[in-house]
Design a protein around this motif. Structure first.
Motif, PDB file in Angstrom:
ATOM      1  N   UNK A  54       0.796  -1.089   0.004  1.00  0.00           N
ATOM      2  CA  UNK A  54      -0.001   0.023   0.193  1.00  0.00           C
ATOM      3  C   UNK A  54       0.889   1.259  -0.093  1.00  0.00           C
ATOM      4  N   UNK A  55       0.478   2.285  -0.825  1.00  0.00           N
ATOM      5  CA  UNK A  55       1.143   3.567  -0.813  1.00  0.00           C
ATOM      6  C   UNK A  55       0.433   4.694  -0.640  1.00  0.00           C
ATOM      7  N   UNK A  56       0.662   5.803  -0.186  1.00  0.00           N
ATOM      8  CA  UNK A  56      -0.031   6.969  -0.050  1.00  0.00           C
ATOM      9  C   UNK A  56       0.913   8.207  -0.534  1.00  0.00           C
ATOM     10  N   UNK A  57       0.289   9.103  -1.239  1.00  0.00           N
ATOM     11  CA  UNK A  57       1.207  10.049  -1.696  1.00  0.00           C
ATOM     12  C   UNK A  57       0.633  11.538  -0.945  1.00  0.00           C
ATOM     13  N   UNK A  58       1.364  11.973   0.139  1.00  0.00           N
ATOM     14  CA  UNK A  58       0.647  13.126   0.993  1.00  0.00           C
ATOM     15  C   UNK A  58       0.994  14.301   0.175  1.00  0.00           C
ATOM     16  N   UNK A  59       0.259  14.712  -0.993  1.00  0.00           N
ATOM     17  CA  UNK A  59       0.528  15.811  -1.571  1.00  0.00           C
ATOM     18  C   UNK A  59       0.332  17.350  -0.878  1.00  0.00           C
ATOM     19  N   UNK A  60      -0.677  17.124  -0.283  1.00  0.00           N
ATOM     20  CA  UNK A  60      -1.167  18.147   0.488  1.00  0.00           C
ATOM     21  C   UNK A  60      -1.323  19.387  -0.320  1.00  0.00           C
ATOM     22  N   UNK A  61      -0.656  20.605   0.055  1.00  0.00           N
ATOM     23  CA  UNK A  61      -0.816  21.872  -0.697  1.00  0.00           C
ATOM     24  C   UNK A  61      -0.008  21.906  -1.864  1.00  0.00           C
ATOM     25  N   UNK A  62       0.915  20.908  -2.154  1.00  0.00           N
ATOM     26  CA  UNK A  62       1.676  21.038  -3.390  1.00  0.00           C
ATOM     27  C   UNK A  62       1.070  21.046  -4.761  1.00  0.00           C
ATOM     28  N   UNK A  63      -0.120  20.329  -4.632  1.00  0.00           N
ATOM     29  CA  UNK A  63      -0.777  20.531  -6.009  1.00  0.00           C
ATOM     30  C   UNK A  63      -1.068  21.700  -6.450  1.00  0.00           C
ATOM     31  N   UNK A  64      -1.988  22.574  -5.602  1.00  0.00           N
ATOM     32  CA  UNK A  64      -2.127  24.247  -6.101  1.00  0.00           C
ATOM     33  C   UNK A  64      -0.902  24.762  -6.201  1.00  0.00           C
ATOM     34  N   UNK A  65       0.247  24.611  -5.195  1.00  0.00           N
ATOM     35  CA  UNK A  65       1.194  25.638  -5.260  1.00  0.00           C
ATOM     36  C   UNK A  65       2.052  25.303  -6.502  1.00  0.00           C
ATOM     37  N   UNK A  66       2.391  24.238  -7.017  1.00  0.00           N
ATOM     38  CA  UNK A  66       2.931  23.705  -8.206  1.00  0.00           C
ATOM     39  C   UNK A  66       2.651  24.557  -9.317  1.00  0.00           C
ATOM     40  N   UNK A  67       0.955  24.815  -9.406  1.00  0.00           N
ATOM     41  CA  UNK A  67       0.644  25.538 -10.511  1.00  0.00           C
ATOM     42  C   UNK A  67       0.324  27.122 -10.071  1.00  0.00           C
ATOM     43  N   UNK A  68       0.928  27.529  -8.914  1.00  0.00           N
ATOM     44  CA  UNK A  68       1.113  28.774  -8.437  1.00  0.00           C
ATOM     45  C   UNK A  68      -0.402  29.296  -8.026  1.00  0.00           C
TER      46      UNK A  68
END
Length: 311
Positions: A54-68
């Motif tokens: 099992x794996x989890x990607x704790x992306x949190x705030x980085x999804x919007x941040x990477x697109x400014x």
């Protein structure tokens, strides 16, 4: 800025349309990172019939941040993952005594060092998932390399564990990604999708010794449950219907004696109605004898040893 797809198309075609390519051109693209021999072992540790990673990607705030995207609304969706989703996931894993791998962008670890260390303190694995979930196919080779190496160093410092594997942001591979992974000396990748079971990655037809633990979008929560009010991205599946897909995927892996790998995200699976699905899945798996629960690094190390790849 051009959309990512347009940039990839332009770079790959070198300003020529695919039907205009010479044979050596399309062969070069196909062979850059290719599936080599299967690393599915004859058996799993302790006589287990199947492996579960099992794996989890704790992306949190980085999804919007990477697109400014810096407004509080979008950031709060990611914050939910860290504030609510992660504690729920860790509690569930503890109840079922299941280890997992957390592929964590370095910016998330910097925002919450206690979260990164909390994973390893509980016996889980932390893997590379980019610096800020950047779109690596839009980067120059030197920038992608610098960010990947910086991410590895940051995760080691904050989690206390040197990363052994990588899942590239959005599972994307640039023309340089494989070379960077090899230079970093990683044990495995979990971004490419050429099989159900582990395999060795080839670089331009040459064996690399790199283990691929293939994910798949059908075993990913985001494709079923993601919501973005400004686009046509909307949840299209009832959670309990998705549970049946994942149970069927496990059942087939169990019959075949293979690997069952899952990718999830705290800000997606961590909601109440969706955690029910994950609980149901673990209970279903738990009713089967001979299951080896392992981190991605443990699976990769085992299949590599069994295949006699060394290193």
């Amino acid at each position: 800025m051009e959309p990512p797809g347009a940039q990839r198309y332009s770079n790959a075609s070198q300003e020529r349309l695919p039907w205009q390519w010479e044979e050596h051109e399309w062969r070069r693209h196909v062979e850059r990172a290719r599936a080599g021999r299967s690393l599915k072992p004859a058996g799993w540790p302790h006589g287990a019939r199947a492996a579960v990673a099992l794996s989890f990607d704790p992306d949190h705030e980085t999804i919007p941040l990477r697109d400014a995207e810096t407004r509080p609304g979008k950031l709060s969706q990611g914050e939910y993952g860290a504030r609510v989703g992660v504690p729920r996931i860790l509690a569930l894993l503890e109840r079922h005594s299941v280890p997992a791998t957390f592929f964590m962008p370095a910016v998330c670890a910097l925002l919450r060092p206690e979260e990164a260390r909390g994973y390893t303190d509980r016996g889980h694995e932390v893997g590379i998932h980019g610096w800020i979930h950047e779109r690596n196919m839009l980067l120059e080779a030197k920038d992608e390399r610098e960010l990947t190496f910086r991410c590895a160093d940051t995760l080691e410092r904050l989690s206390g564990q040197r990363p052994q594997g990588i899942r590239t942001p959005s599972w994307d591979f640039s023309d340089h990604t494989l070379e960077i992974i090899q230079e970093l000396g990683l044990l495995y990748d979990s971004s490419l999708m050429a099989d159900d079971d582990p395999y060795e990655v080839l670089a331009d037809g040459v064996r690399t010794g790199l283990v691929e633990l293939p994910p798949e979008w059908i075993r990913d929560d985001a494709v079923y449950f993601t919501m973005d009010r400004y686009t046509d991205v909307r949840p299209y599946a009832v959670p309990r219907q998705v549970a049946s897909i994942w149970r069927d995927e496990f059942d087939a892996a169990y019959v075949e004696g293979g690997l069952f790998q899952m990718t999830m995200h705290p800000h997606v699976i961590g909601h109440r109605s969706r955690m029910v699905v994950l609980e149901d899945l673990l209970e279903h798996i738990g009713r089967h004898e001979g299951v080896w629960y392992a981190t991605h690094a443990q699976v990769a190390a085992y299949v590599k040893e069994q295949a006699g790849l060394g290193g």
